[in-house]
Write a protein that holds these residues in place. Sequence first.
Motif, PDB file in Angstrom:
ATOM      1  N   GLY A 774       0.808  -1.206   0.000  1.00 55.69           N
ATOM      2  CA  GLY A 774       0.000   0.000   0.000  1.00 55.69           C
ATOM      3  C   GLY A 774       0.846   1.263   0.000  1.00 55.69           C
ATOM      4  O   GLY A 774       2.073   1.216  -0.025  1.00 55.69           O
ATOM      5  N   THR A 775       0.129   2.375   0.026  1.00 53.33           N
ATOM      6  CA  THR A 775       0.800   3.683  -0.023  1.00 53.33           C
ATOM      7  C   THR A 775       0.284   4.564   1.102  1.00 53.33           C
ATOM      8  O   THR A 775      -0.925   4.605   1.367  1.00 53.33           O
ATOM      9  N   LEU A 776       1.211   5.284   1.765  1.00 51.51           N
ATOM     10  CA  LEU A 776       0.863   6.246   2.815  1.00 51.51           C
ATOM     11  C   LEU A 776       1.443   7.595   2.416  1.00 51.51           C
ATOM     12  O   LEU A 776       2.635   7.721   2.131  1.00 51.51           O
ATOM     13  N   ILE A 777       0.588   8.614   2.398  1.00 53.93           N
ATOM     14  CA  ILE A 777       1.029   9.989   2.125  1.00 53.93           C
ATOM     15  C   ILE A 777       0.665  10.835   3.339  1.00 53.93           C
ATOM     16  O   ILE A 777      -0.501  10.874   3.749  1.00 53.93           O
ATOM     17  N   VAL A 778       1.679  11.503   3.912  1.00 53.87           N
ATOM     18  CA  VAL A 778       1.466  12.360   5.082  1.00 53.87           C
ATOM     19  C   VAL A 778       1.925  13.764   4.728  1.00 53.87           C
ATOM     20  O   VAL A 778       3.064  13.960   4.310  1.00 53.87           O
ATOM     21  N   VAL A 779       1.017  14.739   4.899  1.00 53.56           N
ATOM     22  CA  VAL A 779       1.310  16.136   4.585  1.00 53.56           C
ATOM     23  C   VAL A 779       1.180  16.959   5.857  1.00 53.56           C
ATOM     24  O   VAL A 779       0.207  16.810   6.605  1.00 53.56           O
ATOM     25  N   ASN A 780       2.184  17.827   6.088  1.00 52.02           N
ATOM     26  CA  ASN A 780       2.179  18.721   7.248  1.00 52.02           C
ATOM     27  C   ASN A 780       2.294  20.143   6.722  1.00 52.02           C
ATOM     28  O   ASN A 780       3.307  20.519   6.135  1.00 52.02           O
ATOM     29  N   LEU A 781       1.230  20.952   6.920  1.00 49.21           N
ATOM     30  CA  LEU A 781       1.190  22.319   6.404  1.00 49.21           C
ATOM     31  C   LEU A 781       1.012  23.307   7.565  1.00 49.21           C
ATOM     32  O   LEU A 781       0.207  23.071   8.463  1.00 49.21           O
ATOM     33  N   PRO A 782       1.801  24.406   7.569  1.00 49.82           N
ATOM     34  CA  PRO A 782       1.580  25.422   8.602  1.00 49.82           C
ATOM     35  C   PRO A 782       0.230  26.093   8.392  1.00 49.82           C
ATOM     36  O   PRO A 782      -0.165  26.383   7.262  1.00 49.82           O
ATOM     37  N   LEU A 783      -0.482  26.357   9.485  1.00 46.67           N
ATOM     38  CA  LEU A 783      -1.804  26.969   9.371  1.00 46.67           C
ATOM     39  C   LEU A 783      -1.728  28.427   8.954  1.00 46.67           C
ATOM     40  O   LEU A 783      -2.681  28.960   8.399  1.00 46.67           O
ATOM     41  N   GLU A 784      -0.539  29.073   9.233  1.00 50.64           N
ATOM     42  CA  GLU A 784      -0.365  30.456   8.838  1.00 50.64           C
ATOM     43  C   GLU A 784       0.731  30.514   7.777  1.00 50.64           C
ATOM     44  O   GLU A 784       1.825  30.014   7.986  1.00 50.64           O
ATOM     45  N   VAL A 785       0.450  31.124   6.642  1.00 48.68           N
ATOM     46  CA  VAL A 785       1.435  31.283   5.587  1.00 48.68           C
ATOM     47  C   VAL A 785       2.156  32.598   5.811  1.00 48.68           C
ATOM     48  O   VAL A 785       1.563  33.676   5.697  1.00 48.68           O
ATOM     49  N   GLU A 786       3.477  32.521   6.196  1.00 42.66           N
ATOM     50  CA  GLU A 786       4.230  33.727   6.513  1.00 42.66           C
ATOM     51  C   GLU A 786       4.824  34.328   5.247  1.00 42.66           C
ATOM     52  O   GLU A 786       5.219  33.613   4.329  1.00 42.66           O
ATOM     53  N   PRO A 787       4.916  35.675   5.197  1.00 43.54           N
ATOM     54  CA  PRO A 787       5.607  36.307   4.052  1.00 43.54           C
ATOM     55  C   PRO A 787       7.090  36.038   4.120  1.00 43.54           C
ATOM     56  O   PRO A 787       7.618  35.644   5.152  1.00 43.54           O
ATOM     57  N   ALA A 788       7.814  36.262   3.004  1.00 45.29           N
ATOM     58  CA  ALA A 788       9.260  36.035   2.959  1.00 45.29           C
ATOM     59  C   ALA A 788       9.944  36.992   3.912  1.00 45.29           C
ATOM     60  O   ALA A 788       9.560  38.132   4.079  1.00 45.29           O
ATOM     61  N   ARG A 789      11.033  36.486   4.560  1.00 44.62           N
ATOM     62  CA  ARG A 789      11.813  37.294   5.486  1.00 44.62           C
ATOM     63  C   ARG A 789      13.193  37.529   4.890  1.00 44.62           C
ATOM     64  O   ARG A 789      13.785  36.639   4.325  1.00 44.62           O
ATOM     65  N   ILE A 790      13.707  38.753   5.069  1.00 48.58           N
ATOM     66  CA  ILE A 790      15.013  39.121   4.528  1.00 48.58           C
ATOM     67  C   ILE A 790      16.054  38.938   5.609  1.00 48.58           C
ATOM     68  O   ILE A 790      15.858  39.349   6.747  1.00 48.58           O
ATOM     69  N   GLY A 791      17.230  38.386   5.242  1.00 46.69           N
ATOM     70  CA  GLY A 791      18.321  38.214   6.222  1.00 46.69           C
ATOM     71  C   GLY A 791      17.931  37.205   7.265  1.00 46.69           C
ATOM     72  O   GLY A 791      17.538  36.100   6.971  1.00 46.69           O
TER      73      GLY A 791
END
Length: 797
Positions: A774-791
Amino acid sequence: MRARQIAPVALVIGLTVAGFFAVRLLGQRDARLDSNRRAEVAAAEIRGRIEEGSSLAESLSRFMVSAAGIGVTAEEFERNASRWLSPAGFPAAAWVEQVAASRRAAYERRAGHPIVTRNRQLRIVPVGSRSSYLSATLVSGIPPLAVPGIDLGGESGVAAVVTRAIALDQVAASPLETLPDGTSGLLLVRFAPRSIGGVVQPGFVVLFVSELSLRAATDTAPLQLKVGGAAAGDLGGASPVRKTFTAAGQRFDVAVPQQSIRGAAAVVPWIILAGGLVLAALAHALGLIAARRAKAKAEADRLFTLSADLITVAGFDGFWKRVNPAFERLLGYTEREALARPYLDFVHPDDRERSEAEAVRLVQGETILPFENRMFCTDGSYRWIEWTATPVLEEGLLYWIGRDVTERRRADAELARLAGEQAALRRVATLVARGVPPAEVLFAVAEEVKRLLDAEATAIARLEPDGTMAIVASRGTAHDELPVGTRLELDSETAMAKVLQTGRSARVDDFGTSPGLVAQRAGRLGIRCSVAVPIIVEGALWGSIGAGTNRAQFPDDAEQRVLEFTELARTAIANADSRDELAASRRRIVAASDEARRQIERDLHDGTQQRLVTLLLQLAIVREAAPTGEALIAELSRIERELASALDELREMSRGIHPSILSEGGLGPALRALARRSTIPVELDVTTERRLAEPIEAAAYFVASEAVANAAKHAHASRIDVSLESRDGCLLLSIRDDGVGGADSDQGSGLVGLHDRVEALGGTIRIESPPGAGTLIVVNLPLEVEPARIGIGSATE
């Protein structure tokens, strides 16, 4: 004649003959002793000259690897070689490289000069073809090593001595050579690699020792010198006395003519035979012997006086009884000052206990092996001296010979410092290569700079848009006084503030003259002075690295040593910016794709789909109003069924593009609709019903949709389990089927796009699909999508 008359005559004759042969044999013995002493003195003086040259060659070889990784330039080599060689009376030196014939052109381009030699007219001309060359890359500017590129490989014996220098890993001497310019001498060769920008270039330091220089070391003449089979000097057929020694891996033969019986020693036997002056002749012979012994003693005293090494005689009472002039030249004390105090007073306090222990061993009759200690000079500095000593118990004296090894010690310390610095750079470079977060890299840089400069405090500050500087990493006493997030004004009198004001390296040598607040903070940090260097990222001033110490000041090269770490910090920051920009770009692409899907779905629903529904209704009306006719009605019914099937297919296609229920009802209802449409039973376990950000819901839905479609088309599964829950600020989606397994995203399946979509949102996707299980797919996604950070983000992170 009567027996009583013959007896006195026979006695006189016997005494005369005995005196004749006795004095003659004594003269021959003294002549041999005198010749041996002259040969020993000459050999010792020439050996000292060779050892002095070997020491200079060692110093030059250490100099070649002590240039902080940037390489010794031709000007530096010529200046330092002249400064070291001229006082010692050595004419010339060079740093040479072995160049294969195939690499000649590349070498000449790199070195900037051709490989040359001298012809019979002593002109400099390009060298002919050879299998390899020994070209002088750096020269001292003094003949015969005055021309860069001069090839020494054509001289007989040079290739052999180069091989021997590598094998011995020490200085090796060549036989006596007569160079093309007519100069006679030998070469001292030492393997000496040169490091440029982290690249090691193998090479050799070559020191030229002229035959005249060796002969000038001794006033013994005539003298024949033979080195490695090549001899110089003619004794005119005299029977020689030879002394042999080995130095720099080469055998040296020194020969002087054996002295014949001369003067009164040759005349006395005949005077005795002639009748009478036995006592005068003996007195004269004894006077000659005394004079020769006095001469030998004078020669020994000259060695004591002229030796470049320290020679001292100490008593068992702990005081020196005699010191040679080298003592005053090296340490600065007169003989009277040296004899007036116990010799341990001249030893560094940290070395006195060990030195006293060695002296006790000597008094007990042991011959001491070489040991080193530090001796104070009159100017307050100290020199490292390597001592060997021998006791004479019956005289109560200790004989010491000391060699100054301060430069060797300093070279060893410099090499150790460079090795430590390179190790620190490798540790930070490893973190950069692994792609760890910039904050971790900057903390590592602060720690390594603190260790490198032996500082009490280090800190890294970033220039903020509001004109302040924010501390982003700190170590040592700065860890508590300047924690991460601290904001400082740029008008303060600190080294880091000066860097951010000017964009150049800066230092403060004494905080005692600084304004009150700056001086108070320096006191809390426990520092007296500081240095700082800028961090430049993509051509703009990003921030500064600063270090402080409680010593009088940092070394002059402190800024240069820290700059190498700023390059690594710059790389880490630039890499993080690139990763953040890439992630933001991927999120924009995914968002644009989802928006395009929604637009296509709306266009299909509001346009094409509604027109098909209208056509279907119109067709039904036409079919009802059509005249009776089985063929026409059958054909209209068939067209109506085909149109209804096309409408169903269009509706199914619009759901695949972007289901409207996902936008209107959210992820939970969309998954339940997906389960109802599946041709395989789907067991749902949804524990969260709240609406999430559109990119998060779209990513989770399309992963589930692709997984269910693959299970139906390829896995031959009989059951699919889908679970959805929120945990620790993340959305956790799991899809498991009982199919044949073997799914691989690397083989070009639809899972490739799912990887891109999930990772663009900062999430992770894990696929386990062993064949037959069989096949198992596990996805972990952050609930908040943060903007890109510089440095490295804000200063308070």
